[in-house]
Each structure stands twice: as structure tokens, then as C-alpha cells.
Write an enzyme that holds these catalytic residues in place. Structure first.
Site, mmCIF file in Angstrom:
data_model
loop_
_atom_site.group_PDB
_atom_site.id
_atom_site.type_symbol
_atom_site.label_atom_id
_atom_site.label_comp_id
_atom_site.label_asym_id
_atom_site.label_seq_id
_atom_site.Cartn_x
_atom_site.Cartn_y
_atom_site.Cartn_z
ATOM 1 N N LYS A 160 0.856 -1.191 0.000
ATOM 2 C CA LYS A 160 0.000 0.000 0.000
ATOM 3 C C LYS A 160 0.886 1.232 0.000
ATOM 4 O O LYS A 160 1.708 1.422 0.892
ATOM 5 C CB LYS A 160 -0.893 0.004 1.238
ATOM 6 N N ASP B 200 -11.697 7.564 4.070
ATOM 7 C CA ASP B 200 -10.466 7.323 4.816
ATOM 8 C C ASP B 200 -10.155 5.832 4.926
ATOM 9 O O ASP B 200 -9.120 5.460 5.450
ATOM 10 C CB ASP B 200 -10.562 7.948 6.213
ATOM 11 N N LYS C 134 -9.373 13.550 8.124
ATOM 12 C CA LYS C 134 -8.835 13.162 9.417
ATOM 13 C C LYS C 134 -8.738 14.378 10.344
ATOM 14 O O LYS C 134 -8.644 15.515 9.880
ATOM 15 C CB LYS C 134 -7.419 12.583 9.245
ATOM 16 N N ARG D 55 -7.531 -0.109 1.345
ATOM 17 C CA ARG D 55 -8.112 -1.335 0.800
ATOM 18 C C ARG D 55 -8.616 -1.128 -0.627
ATOM 19 O O ARG D 55 -8.697 -2.084 -1.403
ATOM 20 C CB ARG D 55 -9.221 -1.833 1.722
#
Length: 499
Positions: A268, A350, A280, A354
Site C-alpha cells: 500500500k 479514509d 482526518k 483497501r
């Protein structure tokens, strides 16, 4: 710094500093006893006086010890002899390097590798010592206008072994440790760089530099436009909000048999993560430059494997993107089609790691891999579960999970396996798509892995969540270089098995 091994006796060494062990209750190690005899009980007198008790990590630097050719002796406390194991050995190996570097010693002879470390042979003791030394000497100061240098930096360390017959094994340990350390340093450098420097294009250029530096190494880069055209909708949903175009970077090291299936490692590479529209909190957001720690570890692995010249086929695949809250960024509630054809409702932008990984995990099917391991700073939940000691491990294949756990035990780069049972998949249900990208707070690390598992059914796969182990916060803020040692050991074990 250079490392060497030679056979001989401690009391005969001519060096800037001789390193010897002392166990708790003031017991001299075997090598220290030989020195003590030649020096007319100088060491035992010092120990009896109470200046060195042998407690773990205690050190005492002695000058002008009688009847010896060495300039200084560094006595190192090793704790209780029966409890002397890997973590304690690594701790003192790192500490002695810092002490020698600070005191201006340019060369040293290390007698600690002759000590008995629980369940470790000479190869491992030397390899652990070299990796610990290189880690202790690592500095990230290339962005500072002024750098501080040791007044007389440590340049050479020689490991004192008992027999010439052990020389080949010792030299192999040094070679492997140096290769792994160079990989760890690259991983740290990339992760420590800020997002305005280390972006997807920078990573692609770094990969090209590796290809130019090593044999059997090639690189292929897919840019954002290509990925959009081929249908990698999950990946593009993350990268489209940034002016920095996302990229998938394939690094291929093919030094094995022509028909050997490659080991594939997927990282990633979110070079900065604002959270996107699901922004965030501002506190500690600077640490989101470390969100490409998985990609950085894949770069480090590829460098380590190339440095060791292992006869094996390895692919390092990086999904690199920046997650930004622009006007064209993905919104919560958007539905995207992945490269696999499956649709995903994005409940939280966020949960982006994935999304880039799922398309990468589909793309690497083209390699017909022997195994696939993805590495990602994926969830804060793994820190709640495991702290900063172990990386989370999840897998769809028990033998592969066992293989990773074995390599983790060998390197002391620890992992802990978590389940991905079918029941957890229920948390990813969506009313509007095949599934969502968010499973809620309960078992967040597990449901993230469950999401990835939907794209890995055609091969043996494991997932490492390194959000708790890839970097440190606070006064010692910076990348750790994990899990390069673990990944390198997996490849080493495979290469040794094939040879």
C-alpha cells in the site's frame, strides 16, 4: 561501516576496542576470562569492586588494560546467563554501537558472538548483530541544512569466532545482514520523506533507479490514465482527488528458473493520507506521510533480494496514490466498480488503502503467483489489538500463514494471526453495491482483511497490517524499517529450499 569475521582468542587482539560480555552476578564470559588471566586479574578486580555487575545493558569502558594490545575494552552487561535470548542480544548489540560511535572508536573486535544465545546459532548471532548495528547507525538528515557527524566514526567491526571452520557461515551471515540492512535503510528513507517529495511519481523514479542498479531487475509503471481505462475504479476513486497522478509500480526480479512462479509482494503506497472527504483530525496528521509504509517495505525487500543476489523470482508491486479532499474527490456513498468487476460502496473515504490494494490484488493475477503477501498500514484498530510489538497477520491459507510465522520467529520481526471467518463478512454488507469498504468499529482490522480477501480467491494470500509497527511517534519519530527483515527471511527460506 564494514563487518568482518576472524577466528582467534580475545586476549591476543590488537584493536581500538575489544567488546566482552559479563553476566549478572559479575560472571565473566569465557573470552573475558582469558583476557582477565593475561591482564593479571584486572577485569575480575574491576568487577569485584562493583563497577560492573553484569546487569543487562550495563556498560563499562576500560582504558590501558595491562598486557593487552587493544586500546580499550568495553565490558557489556548481558543479564542472567540462562535468560540471554534474542531480544536482549539485539538490545546490547545496538547499544554498543552507539557507545563506540560516541566515544570515537574507529574499529572494534566483538567477542559477544561466542556467547550462548537461546536457540540461535553463529549465523544468526552475527546476522542479528550486523542488522542491529546498521539500524543503530541509521540517520535521516538529508533534509537538514547542517548535519552532525561523529568526531571519529566507527568504520570497522570484526566478529571474533572460535574456529576457522565457521568462517564461511560467518561471512554469509554478514552478506545477508548487509543486504537486509540496505533494504531497511531504503524503506526508512522513503517512509521518512515528506509527501511533497515522496509522491507516486517519485516512487516510480526510485523503482527505475533500482532497475538500473541491479541485474535481473525490470520495472513497469501503469499511470492513472491507463488504470482508469482498464477499469481499476477503486484505485482511481482514491487517486483522482490529487494533482499527483496515481501509479501502480511493478518491480520484477527474475533470477530464478524460467518456469518458476514468482513470489509476489504488494505494498500500500498512500504517499499522504488526509482521509479525503472523510477528513482526518489535524493532530498528528503529519504522520500520514508514513501511510506508504507497506510500499516502502516492498521497495526495501526488492533491494535486499537484489543485494543478496538470491536465485529466485520475486515481484514487488506497489499501489501508489495520494488521498486528497479536492472538488473531484470521491464522496462517501459513491459506488465504484473494481478491476475484478465487483462493486463497492465507499462509506468512508479514509478507508482508502483497501481500495487501492483490491485493484492491485486483482492485477497481479497475471503473474500466476506462487504466493501473494500484501503489506499495508491499513487500520488503527491493529494498534488497539496488538500495540506496536507485532504486525497483524491474516491469510486464506494455513501453510502460508505458518511459513510467515516461522520467518517472524527467526527474525524476531513478530506477527500475530487474526481470523477472517465468514461471519465477519456480514459487516461489509451494502444495500447499494456488492459490499461496502467499511465494516464499522468492531474487529476493524479483521473486516479490512475480509474486504481484501474478496479479491484473492485465485491464489494463496496473506495480509500484514503494519500500522502499529511501521513507524514510531514521539521524540523518536521515524520509520522502523519493519517488516523488511521478515519479508527477506521468507524469500531467503524459499531460495534455500529451492537450492
Amino acid at each position: 561501516m564494514e563487518f568482518f569475521a576472524k577466528s582467534g582468542s580475545a586476549e591476543k587482539q590488537k584493536t581500538g576496542c575489544l567488546i566482552l560480555g559479563v553476566f549478572d552476578s559479575r560472571k565473566l564470559s569465557a573470552q573475558a576470562q582469558l583476557v582477565d588471566e593475561l591482564s593479571d586479574s584486572y577485569l575480575s578486580t574491576i568487577v569485584r569492586s562493583g563497577d560492573m555487575e553484569g546487569k543487562l545493558g550495563q556498560t563499562l569502558l576500560l582504558h590501558k588494560v595491562p598486557n593487552l594490545n587493544c586500546d580499550r575494552i568495553l565490558l557489556v552487561g548481558c543479564g542472567k546467563e540462562r535468560e540471554f535470548e534474542v531480544s536482549k542480544y539485539q538490545k546490547i548489540s545496538a547499544k554498543i554501537i552507539r557507545i563506540l560511535d560516541e566515544t570515537g572508536t574507529s574499529d572494534a573486535v566483538n567477542g559477544l558472538v561466542t556467547l550462548n544465545v537461546k536457540n540461535q546459532d553463529l549465523y544468526w548471532k552475527i546476522r542479528f548483530a550486523v542488522e542491529a548495528a546498521n539500524d543503530a547507525l541509521y540517520r535521516f538528515d538529508q533534509l537538514k541544512s547542517k548535519t552532525s557527524e561523529a568526531r571519529r566514526p566507527l568504520k570497522k567491526m570484526t566478529f571474533l569466532i572460535e574456529s576457522r571452520a565457521d568462517l564461511t557461515q560467518s561471512e554469509l551471515a554478514i552478506e545477508h545482514a548487509n543486504g537486509v540492512s540496505k533494504g531497511q535503510s531504503l524503506t526508512k528513507d522513503l517512509a521518512n520523506l515528506p509527501g511533497n517529495i515522496c509522491h507516486p511519481t517519485y516512487l516510480a523514479e526510485c523503482a527505475q533507479e533500482l532497475a538500473e542498479s541491479y541485474d535481473n531487475f525490470s520495472v513497469n509503471v501503469l499511470d492513472e490514465a491507463e488504470l482508469k481505462a482498464m477499469g481499476a475504479g477503486a484505485f482511481v476513486s482514491v487517486s483522482q482527488g490529487s494533482e499527483q497522478p496515481g501509479k501502480m509500480i511493478a518491480m520484477e526480479y527474475m533470477a530464478g528458473g524460467k518456469d518458476d512462479k514468482p513470489l509476489v509482494f504488494v505494498g500500500k503506497g498512500i504517499t499522504f493520507d488526509t482521509g479525503g472527504i472523510s477528513l482526518k483530525p489535524g493532530a498528528a496528521m503529519d504522520e500520514m506521510k508514513f501511510d506508504m509504509g507497506g510500499a516502502a517495505s516492498v521497495f526495501g525487500l526488492m533491494k535486499a533480494v537484489a543485494e543478496m543476489k538470491l536465485p529466485i523470482n520475486v515481484v514487488g508491486f506497489v499501489a501508489a496514490a495520494e488521498n486528497m479532499p479536492a472538488s473531484n474527490a470521491t464522496r462517501p456513498g459513491d459506488v465504484v466498480t473494481t478491476l475484478s468487476g465487483q462493486t463497492v460502496e465507499i462509506l468512508n473515504t479514509d478507508a482508502e488503502g483497501r481500495l487501492v490494494l483490491c485493484d492491485a490484488l486483482t492485477y497481479i493475477e497475471k503473474y500466476d503467483p506462487e504466493l501473494v503477501i500484501d503489506i499495508a498500514t491499513l487500520t488503527g484498530a491493529v494498534i488497539i489489538a496488538l500495540g506496536h510489538q507485532a504486525s497483524g497477520l491474516m491469510s486464506n491459507n494455513n501453510p502460508l500463514a505458518n511459513e510467515i510465522e516461522s520467518a517472524a520467529d527467526m527474525t524476531h520481526d513478530r506477527v500475530w494471526r487474526l481470523p477472517i471467518w465468514d461471519e465477519y463478512h456480514d459487516q461489509l454488507k451494502s444495500n447499494f453495491a456488492d459490499f461496502s469498504n467499511l465494516g464499522g468499529r468492531p474487529a476493524g482490522t479483521i473486516t479490512a482483511a475480509c474486504f481484501l480477501s474478496k479479491f484473492t480467491k485465485k491464489y494463496r494470500w496473506a495480509h500484514l497490517d503494519i500500522a502499529g509497527t511501521a513507524w514510531r511517534s514521539g521524540a523518536k519519530k521515524g520509520a522502523t524499517g519493519r517488516p523488511v527483515s521478515l519479508l527477506s527471511q521468507i524469500v531467503l527460506n524459499r531460495a534455500n529450499k529451492a537450492s
